[in-house]
Design a protein around this motif. Structure first.
Motif, PDB file in Angstrom:
ATOM      1  N   PRO A  59      -1.202  30.968  37.296  1.00 28.22           N
ATOM      2  CA  PRO A  59      -0.390  31.640  38.316  1.00 28.22           C
ATOM      3  C   PRO A  59       0.184  30.632  39.317  1.00 28.22           C
ATOM      4  CG  PRO A  59      -2.538  32.707  38.049  1.00 28.22           C
ATOM      5  CD  PRO A  59      -2.615  31.410  37.316  1.00 28.22           C
ATOM      6  N   PRO A  60       1.394  30.861  39.821  1.00 26.31           N
ATOM      7  CA  PRO A  60       2.005  29.930  40.774  1.00 26.31           C
ATOM      8  C   PRO A  60       1.159  29.694  42.022  1.00 26.31           C
ATOM      9  CG  PRO A  60       3.645  31.459  39.941  1.00 26.31           C
ATOM     10  CD  PRO A  60       2.321  31.938  39.440  1.00 26.31           C
ATOM     11  N   GLY A  61       0.408  30.698  42.443  1.00 30.90           N
ATOM     12  CA  GLY A  61      -0.397  30.573  43.652  1.00 30.90           C
ATOM     13  C   GLY A  61      -1.545  29.592  43.540  1.00 30.90           C
ATOM     14  N   THR A  62      -1.813  29.098  42.339  1.00 33.28           N
ATOM     15  CA  THR A  62      -2.904  28.134  42.159  1.00 33.28           C
ATOM     16  C   THR A  62      -2.419  26.690  42.249  1.00 33.28           C
ATOM     17  OG1 THR A  62      -2.631  28.089  39.738  1.00 33.28           O
ATOM     18  CG2 THR A  62      -4.135  29.742  40.650  1.00 33.28           C
ATOM     19  N   ILE A  63      -1.130  26.507  42.528  1.00 33.63           N
ATOM     20  CA  ILE A  63      -0.543  25.161  42.597  1.00 33.63           C
ATOM     21  C   ILE A  63      -0.251  24.804  44.053  1.00 33.63           C
ATOM     22  CG2 ILE A  63       1.390  23.701  41.918  1.00 33.63           C
ATOM     23  CD1 ILE A  63      -0.417  24.467  39.585  1.00 33.63           C
ATOM     24  N   THR A  64      -0.814  23.688  44.503  1.00 36.76           N
ATOM     25  CA  THR A  64      -0.504  23.137  45.821  1.00 36.76           C
ATOM     26  C   THR A  64       0.191  21.800  45.629  1.00 36.76           C
ATOM     27  OG1 THR A  64      -2.348  24.222  46.958  1.00 36.76           O
ATOM     28  CG2 THR A  64      -1.479  22.208  47.965  1.00 36.76           C
ATOM     29  N   PHE A  65       1.341  21.633  46.252  1.00 38.48           N
ATOM     30  CA  PHE A  65       2.080  20.378  46.134  1.00 38.48           C
ATOM     31  C   PHE A  65       1.493  19.321  47.070  1.00 38.48           C
ATOM     32  CE2 PHE A  65       5.720  23.215  44.740  1.00 38.48           C
ATOM     33  CZ  PHE A  65       5.611  22.839  43.408  1.00 38.48           C
ATOM     34  N   THR A  66       1.448  18.090  46.585  1.00 43.41           N
ATOM     35  CA  THR A  66       0.886  16.970  47.336  1.00 43.41           C
ATOM     36  C   THR A  66       1.820  15.767  47.225  1.00 43.41           C
ATOM     37  OG1 THR A  66      -0.329  15.998  45.470  1.00 43.41           O
ATOM     38  CG2 THR A  66      -1.420  17.783  46.691  1.00 43.41           C
ATOM     39  N   SER A  67       1.377  14.643  47.761  1.00 40.64           N
ATOM     40  CA  SER A  67       2.165  13.412  47.673  1.00 40.64           C
ATOM     41  C   SER A  67       1.881  12.642  46.395  1.00 40.64           C
ATOM     42  CB  SER A  67       1.885  12.517  48.888  1.00 40.64           C
ATOM     43  OG  SER A  67       0.523  12.103  48.883  1.00 40.64           O
ATOM     44  N   GLY A  68       0.949  13.111  45.561  1.00 38.07           N
ATOM     45  CA  GLY A  68       0.651  12.407  44.317  1.00 38.07           C
ATOM     46  C   GLY A  68      -0.800  12.562  43.909  1.00 38.07           C
ATOM     47  N   VAL A 185      -2.188  20.716  28.485  1.00 38.38           N
ATOM     48  CA  VAL A 185      -3.277  20.791  29.467  1.00 38.38           C
ATOM     49  C   VAL A 185      -3.231  22.175  30.111  1.00 38.38           C
ATOM     50  CG1 VAL A 185      -4.289  19.826  31.552  1.00 38.38           C
ATOM     51  CG2 VAL A 185      -3.135  18.316  29.932  1.00 38.38           C
ATOM     52  N   TYR A 186      -4.229  22.997  29.779  1.00 44.88           N
ATOM     53  CA  TYR A 186      -4.285  24.362  30.296  1.00 44.88           C
ATOM     54  C   TYR A 186      -5.617  24.549  31.029  1.00 44.88           C
ATOM     55  CZ  TYR A 186      -0.623  24.718  26.763  1.00 44.88           C
ATOM     56  OH  TYR A 186       0.503  24.498  25.998  1.00 44.88           O
ATOM     57  N   PRO A 187      -5.620  24.447  32.337  1.00 48.40           N
ATOM     58  CA  PRO A 187      -6.872  24.463  33.104  1.00 48.40           C
ATOM     59  C   PRO A 187      -7.754  25.682  32.857  1.00 48.40           C
ATOM     60  CG  PRO A 187      -5.035  23.799  34.491  1.00 48.40           C
ATOM     61  CD  PRO A 187      -4.447  24.248  33.197  1.00 48.40           C
ATOM     62  N   GLU A 188      -7.152  26.843  32.749  1.00 44.45           N
ATOM     63  CA  GLU A 188      -7.966  28.045  32.555  1.00 44.45           C
ATOM     64  C   GLU A 188      -8.694  28.003  31.216  1.00 44.45           C
ATOM     65  OE1 GLU A 188      -5.343  31.342  33.108  1.00 44.45           O
ATOM     66  OE2 GLU A 188      -5.409  31.208  35.306  1.00 44.45           O
ATOM     67  N   ASP A 189      -8.004  27.557  30.195  1.00 44.68           N
ATOM     68  CA  ASP A 189      -8.616  27.463  28.866  1.00 44.68           C
ATOM     69  C   ASP A 189      -9.735  26.430  28.841  1.00 44.68           C
ATOM     70  OD1 ASP A 189      -8.813  27.870  25.978  1.00 44.68           O
ATOM     71  OD2 ASP A 189      -7.844  25.914  25.802  1.00 44.68           O
ATOM     72  N   LEU A 190      -9.575  25.350  29.601  1.00 48.12           N
ATOM     73  CA  LEU A 190     -10.559  24.264  29.631  1.00 48.12           C
ATOM     74  C   LEU A 190     -11.642  24.481  30.681  1.00 48.12           C
ATOM     75  CD1 LEU A 190      -8.022  21.302  29.309  1.00 48.12           C
ATOM     76  CD2 LEU A 190      -9.605  22.108  27.538  1.00 48.12           C
ATOM     77  N   LYS A 191     -11.549  25.590  31.412  1.00 50.37           N
ATOM     78  CA  LYS A 191     -12.537  25.941  32.443  1.00 50.37           C
ATOM     79  C   LYS A 191     -12.595  24.885  33.552  1.00 50.37           C
ATOM     80  CE  LYS A 191     -15.192  28.358  28.862  1.00 50.37           C
ATOM     81  NZ  LYS A 191     -14.355  29.562  29.000  1.00 50.37           N
ATOM     82  N   ARG A 214      -8.577  26.691  41.026  1.00 47.47           N
ATOM     83  CA  ARG A 214      -8.909  28.035  40.577  1.00 47.47           C
ATOM     84  C   ARG A 214      -8.874  29.000  41.758  1.00 47.47           C
ATOM     85  NH1 ARG A 214     -13.682  30.437  40.260  1.00 47.47           N
ATOM     86  NH2 ARG A 214     -14.840  28.493  40.534  1.00 47.47           N
ATOM     87  N   PRO A 215      -8.368  30.218  41.558  1.00 47.40           N
ATOM     88  CA  PRO A 215      -8.271  31.172  42.669  1.00 47.40           C
ATOM     89  C   PRO A 215      -9.614  31.394  43.363  1.00 47.40           C
ATOM     90  CG  PRO A 215      -7.081  31.991  40.760  1.00 47.40           C
ATOM     91  CD  PRO A 215      -7.810  30.757  40.312  1.00 47.40           C
ATOM     92  N   LYS A 216      -9.558  31.561  44.668  1.00 49.37           N
ATOM     93  CA  LYS A 216     -10.697  31.881  45.541  1.00 49.37           C
ATOM     94  C   LYS A 216     -11.641  30.709  45.792  1.00 49.37           C
ATOM     95  CE  LYS A 216     -10.607  36.795  44.357  1.00 49.37           C
ATOM     96  NZ  LYS A 216     -11.360  37.987  43.891  1.00 49.37           N
ATOM     97  N   LEU A 217     -11.329  29.526  45.276  1.00 46.76           N
ATOM     98  CA  LEU A 217     -12.126  28.355  45.622  1.00 46.76           C
ATOM     99  C   LEU A 217     -11.888  27.994  47.083  1.00 46.76           C
ATOM    100  CD1 LEU A 217     -11.903  25.813  42.655  1.00 46.76           C
ATOM    101  CD2 LEU A 217     -13.914  27.053  43.431  1.00 46.76           C
TER     102      LEU A 217
END
Length: 372
Positions: A59-68, A185-191, A214-217
């Motif tokens: 989901p888009p809400g699980t992505i936070t943009f950073t400087s790298g 690379v699929y984070p949910e599939d790889l836990k 992951r949501p709610k972390l």
């Protein structure tokens, strides 16, 4: 000039430059502003986030943009550890991690008293999941492991460790900087709970990356200020870099299979051309073909690098983030020990899909004629 240092950074694709230029010329608004210019800029941020999320199947809400990658690693490791230290202060990582992970964890260790275990590979350089399993404790708060090593291309057992931690309290952080855009690379599939990436490793711009969580972390912010990124990372968004990174990841995802096959062929050609040269590879089990770490017995790698640079070839001896130091590779040291001569006779060759077969042949020719 023959560029063979793609593990350090990759050149921008023309499509990425075009997308970035369009934003620079036509969209200067602040995404936090409520007027039309701000709304247009905010839409660009949303578009970039959705593109990145789509590539990772999250989901888009699980992505936070950073400087790298470095900021993403620090945010995940320091932010999570400080926010959750009531659960325990034990952290496990590997001795072959990128300096941005090692130094962040050493900071937690020295400043806040966290107990950090740095796990070395086996004597043959392999890294099976049981090395992590054997060190897990009830108070283990966090496990951090890279997906692909930046100096050797070695693939670590991410899926196995993810399964191992599924019923444990420890959060799982993966530094995927060298893998994103090159392999699926699929984070949910790889836990995976946290995943770090950096745009300039897959033909995007420097100075921009992202962190999957992951949501709610719960994790503390590292940069404080405004309420950007859902209050997770303050600072006005770098619009043109975000859209450039998203475009680069989209292109990498669409062409991933063909790109991988091309790089695989380049590695094969390199080793074939070197078949009559006294050299060996630092390869420790499954690895990505994008990085080839070569050793030349009795040859000082600093001298090899200098001779090749003067001949118009760009390679490295290890991580670009430790360039300029006199220290040997901590990755190879973790395998061979600090006294091994192999630490001073290696070079790293790294490819991208833009590297040509002619460049590989030309590199080996120059290596034989001018460096060896």
């Amino acid at each position: 000039m023959i560029y063979l240092d793609n593990a350090a950074t990759t050149p921008l694709l023309p499509e990425v430059v075009e997308a970035m230029t369009d934003v620079l010329v036509n969209n200067f608004g602040n995404p936090s502003s409520t007027h039309r210019f701000g709304r247009q800029a905010s839409q660009i941020v949303r578009q970039a986030r959705e593109t990145v999320a789509q590539a990772l199947h999250v989901p888009p809400g699980t992505i936070t943009f950073t400087s790298g990658g470095s900021e993403s690693n620090s945010t995940a490791l320091i932010g999570y550890a400080l926010a959750n230290r009531q659960k325990g202060k034990h952290i496990i990582t590997t001795a072959i991690e990128h300096p941005s992970v090692l130094n962040a964890l050493n900071y937690l260790k020295s400043r806040y008293g966290f107990d950090v275990t740095f796990v070395r590979p086996q004597h043959d350089g392999s890294f099976p999941a049981h090395l992590i399993k054997n060190l897990l404790r009830e108070d283990t708060l966090l496990v951090s492991m890279m997906m692909a090593n930046n100096e050797t291309g070695q693939l670590l057992p991410i899926r196995e460790v993810g399964q191992l931690l599924e019923n444990h309290q420890a959060a799982f952080h993966v530094d995927a900087v060298q893998a994103i855009g090159k392999i699926p690379v699929y984070p949910e599939d790889l836990k995976i709970d946290f995943l770090s990436a950096s745009g300039h490793k897959f033909h995007g711009p420097k100075g921009v990356g992202f962190l999957y969580h992951r949501p709610k972390l719960q994790f503390d912010s590292i940069i404080h200020g405004g309420e950007q990124e859902e209050k997770r990372r303050a600072g006005t968004e770098n619009l043109h870099s975000l859209i450039g990174m998203a475009k680069a990841l989209q292109l990498a995802t669409e062409n991933m299979n063909n790109n991988y096959l091309h790089v695989e062929k380049l590695k094969s050609l390199l080793l074939q051309d070197l078949s009559d040269v006294d050299c060996y590879t630092h390869e420790f089990g499954p690895s990505m073909p994008h990085v080839v770490n070569l050793g030349f017995p009795g040859r000082n790698h600093d001298l090899l690098l200098t001779k090749l640079d003067l001949s118009g070839v760009a390679i490295s001896t290890g991580s670009a983030c430790t360039a300029g130091t006199v220290e040997p590779s901590h990755v190879l040291e973790a395998v061979y020990g600090s006294q091994s001569p192999q630490l001073k006779e290696n070079i790293r060759v790294s490819f991208s899909e833009l590297t040509t077969e002619d460049e590989v042949h030309a590199f080996v020719k120059l290596l034989k004629e001018r460096a060896l």
